[in-house]
Motif scaffolding. Structure first.
Motif, PDB file in Angstrom:
ATOM      1  N   TYR A  49       0.692  -1.231  -0.043  1.00  0.00           N
ATOM      2  CA  TYR A  49      -0.065   0.019   0.029  1.00  0.00           C
ATOM      3  C   TYR A  49       0.730   1.298   0.019  1.00  0.00           C
ATOM      4  O   TYR A  49       0.288   2.236  -0.038  1.00  0.00           O
TER       5      TYR A  49
ATOM      6  N   LYS B  14       3.699   4.083  -1.214  1.00  0.00           N
ATOM      7  CA  LYS B  14       3.946   4.219  -2.885  1.00  0.00           C
ATOM      8  C   LYS B  14       4.858   5.547  -2.441  1.00  0.00           C
ATOM      9  O   LYS B  14       4.754   6.227  -1.707  1.00  0.00           O
TER      10      LYS B  14
ATOM     11  N   GLU C  32       6.326   9.126  -3.480  1.00  0.00           N
ATOM     12  CA  GLU C  32       6.029  10.322  -4.026  1.00  0.00           C
ATOM     13  C   GLU C  32       7.120  11.397  -4.252  1.00  0.00           C
ATOM     14  O   GLU C  32       8.162  11.358  -3.501  1.00  0.00           O
TER      15      GLU C  32
ATOM     16  N   GLN D  85       6.913   9.059   1.316  1.00  0.00           N
ATOM     17  CA  GLN D  85       6.292   7.589   1.475  1.00  0.00           C
ATOM     18  C   GLN D  85       4.918   8.090   1.714  1.00  0.00           C
ATOM     19  O   GLN D  85       4.189   8.573   2.852  1.00  0.00           O
TER      20      GLN D  85
ATOM     21  N   LEU E 213       0.745   6.376   1.414  1.00  0.00           N
ATOM     22  CA  LEU E 213      -0.205   5.390   1.950  1.00  0.00           C
ATOM     23  C   LEU E 213      -1.566   5.299   0.816  1.00  0.00           C
ATOM     24  O   LEU E 213      -2.095   6.351   0.887  1.00  0.00           O
ATOM     25  N   GLU E 214      -1.749   4.103   0.084  1.00  0.00           N
ATOM     26  CA  GLU E 214      -2.882   4.144  -0.540  1.00  0.00           C
ATOM     27  C   GLU E 214      -4.152   3.902   0.225  1.00  0.00           C
ATOM     28  O   GLU E 214      -4.744   2.779   0.442  1.00  0.00           O
ATOM     29  N   THR E 215      -4.669   5.097   0.824  1.00  0.00           N
ATOM     30  CA  THR E 215      -5.796   4.657   1.815  1.00  0.00           C
ATOM     31  C   THR E 215      -7.179   4.368   1.197  1.00  0.00           C
ATOM     32  O   THR E 215      -7.637   3.476   1.884  1.00  0.00           O
ATOM     33  N   ASN E 216      -7.487   4.654   0.125  1.00  0.00           N
ATOM     34  CA  ASN E 216      -8.552   4.384  -0.589  1.00  0.00           C
ATOM     35  C   ASN E 216      -8.605   2.624  -0.681  1.00  0.00           C
ATOM     36  O   ASN E 216      -9.817   1.772  -0.410  1.00  0.00           O
ATOM     37  N   LYS E 217      -7.472   2.274  -1.277  1.00  0.00           N
ATOM     38  CA  LYS E 217      -7.479   0.687  -1.468  1.00  0.00           C
ATOM     39  C   LYS E 217      -7.385  -0.101  -0.109  1.00  0.00           C
ATOM     40  O   LYS E 217      -8.063  -1.090   0.205  1.00  0.00           O
TER      41      LYS E 217
ATOM     42  N   THR F  74       4.766   6.637   7.232  1.00  0.00           N
ATOM     43  CA  THR F  74       4.285   7.063   5.946  1.00  0.00           C
ATOM     44  C   THR F  74       3.630   8.583   6.227  1.00  0.00           C
ATOM     45  O   THR F  74       3.114   8.934   7.385  1.00  0.00           O
TER      46      THR F  74
ATOM     47  N   GLN G 220     -11.406  10.058   6.845  1.00  0.00           N
ATOM     48  CA  GLN G 220     -11.055   9.870   5.282  1.00  0.00           C
ATOM     49  C   GLN G 220     -12.450   9.962   4.481  1.00  0.00           C
ATOM     50  O   GLN G 220     -13.548   9.428   5.268  1.00  0.00           O
TER      51      GLN G 220
ATOM     52  N   PHE H 227     -13.619   7.863   1.155  1.00  0.00           N
ATOM     53  CA  PHE H 227     -13.306   7.186  -0.022  1.00  0.00           C
ATOM     54  C   PHE H 227     -14.509   6.559  -0.735  1.00  0.00           C
ATOM     55  O   PHE H 227     -15.490   6.527  -0.463  1.00  0.00           O
TER      56      PHE H 227
END
Length: 458
Positions: free
Chosen positions: A188, A190, A192, A203, A205-209, A241, A249, A251
């Motif tokens: 999760y 990624k 930037e 660093q 975090l792909e929070t939606n996923k 991160t 959030q 999403f």
């Protein structure tokens, strides 16, 4: 997959010379003969107002005694001390005029009316679900369940019920097990681009996923349609991160349905008594409230959305925004008003009736708010730090950039729970401040609240 429920994000008046006889029974909505006249009935003061082409009695305001159990205090001559005469409702513009408009280019966390339906409901008996998750490469920390059961949930539930005057009772239901998300935590993360040439990529975090996968993991056990939002609790992120890895959030789990959630690793509050309000703060975001401070200036006092000061109540305007303070508890003053007005403000943190805030409407998106803060279970105040505060509000200023600023008593500071110096700005009797061409002065303090004068500055 089951779907998460779609969410939708007085003053004490003295009788006027024109009051009808106290024995005349009146009823809200009944016809009356002269605008501005008042009458008392069943412990309320009713005012004759114009509604369309008719004159009718308004819904009335509960009469508050300034000293409920004592007679007026005698002065040196032995005569009872006179209390200030509060202004009539007819001296103010409609309270709805002080519902400052949402403005600016920021679509979220920009506190202005109307409150958008995408946010969670702010009244009634509501429910939220708490999920504890871990990953193949980041196993569960067993302390997570206990810290939520013993600290985060009890404080948030108690605080929200108290600050809403019982209008909002939110129950956080804990699913007391750990759901293993099959995807490794590392997947999760990624990278930037850094902010400067040659800097190390941040660093994120792909929070939606992550949130979607958490719901999928718990879906066999939970009917998410029963809850207003979900809380996903993770072990401490390693490596740490940036980029919104913790907090409120929004999403979409299926590309169409909008969900709301809190997300965070337990190191945000574990073993830190000053962060018992983490969940309360994040729920505030899901209600539609922003960070009221300017980030570079550090914490701001008086609201859990802006400090770690130990002041866990919301500011009066935020309560008005959420519907917890009603229109008949707001005295709204036009920026063009040249007449002095007197207000008996009752403490924002108590369930007492009466006027909670006085506001000067400067423009459609700017105003000045006056309120009284005294010690409560949520506001950890000494008597010396209690008092009237005055702040400016600009709804065009987005989250974390200083939409709200204390403008009263610049010499009154306190220390937050981390020993940082924080501006309080509270004023006592005889103290005043000038802002936006108006002078706000505290003229008397009584058991029920504080009398405040608002007038044009000379």
């Amino acid at each position: 997959m089951k779907k998460l429920l779609a969410t939708t994000i007085s003053a004490a008046f003295l009788l006027s010379a024109f009051a009808l006889p106290a024995t005349a029974a009146v009823k809200a909505g009944a016809t009356c003969s002269k605008a501005g006249t008042t009458n008392t009935s069943a412990g309320k003061k009713f005012t004759c107002i114009k509604s369309g082409k008719k004159l009718v009695w308004n819904k009335g305001v509960v009469i508050i005694s300034s000293t409920p159990t004592q007679a007026p205090t005698p002065n040196q001559s032995g005569a009872p001390e006179e209390l200030p005469v509060v202004s009539l409702a007819s001296d103010f513009i409609s309270a709805s005029e002080c519902k400052l408009n949402k403005a600016g280019n920021n679509p979220d966390l920009n506190t202005g009316f109307p409150r958008e339906r995408k946010y969670i409901p702010a009244t009634g008996d509501r429910k939220s679900i708490v999920l504890f998750v871990d990953f193949p490469d980041l196993p569960a920390d067993q302390r997570a369940i206990s810290v939520w059961k013993q600290t985060q949930v009890p404080w948030a539930e108690k605080a929200l019920a108290a600050m809403s005057y019982g209008r909002y009772k939110l129950k956080y239901e804990l699913q007391e097990k750990f759901y293993r998300i099959s995807t490794p935590y590392g997947a999760y993360i990624k990278s930037e681009a850094g902010n400067a040439p040659g800097s190390i990529p941040a660093q994120a975090l792909e929070t939606n996923k992550l949130l979607t996968d958490a719901i999928v993991a718990a879906d066999p056990d939970i009917d998410f349609s029963k809850y207003d939002f979900v809380n996903v609790v993770t072990p401490t992120f390693k490596p740490k991160t940036e980029g919104g890895a913790s907090g409120g959030q929004g999403f979409s789990a299926d590309g169409r349905t909008s969900f709301l959630a809190t997300l965070g690793p337990i190191d945000e509050y574990l073993d830190d008594s000053t962060k018992k309000n983490w969940l309360l703060h994040e729920t505030g975001h899901l209600l539609g409230l922003n960070h009221i401070y300017a980030g570079e200036r550090g914490p701001a006092g008086w609201d859990v959305m802006g400090n770690v000061f130990g002041m866990d109540d919301f500011l009066g305007f935020n309560k008005y925004f959420l519907g917890w303070i009603e229109e008949n508890q707001v005295n709204c003053i036009s920026a063009s008003s040249s007449k002095e007005s007197i207000h008996l403000l009752t403490p924002v943190g108590t369930t007492s009736t009466g006027t909670k805030i006085a506001m000067i409407k400067i423009s459609q998106s700017n105003g000045v708010v006056v309120e009284l803060r005294r010690k409560t279970e949520l506001d950890n105040l000494s008597e010396a730090n209690s008092g009237v505060i005055v702040y400016t509000l600009d709804t065009s200023i987005p989250d974390n950039q200083g939409a709200i600023n204390i403008v009263s008593n610049p010499t009154k500071f306190g220390s937050d729970t981390r020993k940082n110096r924080v501006l309080l700005g509270s004023m006592g009797v005889g103290e005043s401040t000038i802002t936006n061409g108006f002078k706000i002065k505290v003229i008397k303090s009584v058991t029920a609240g504080a009398y405040v004068s608002i007038s044009k500055a000379n």
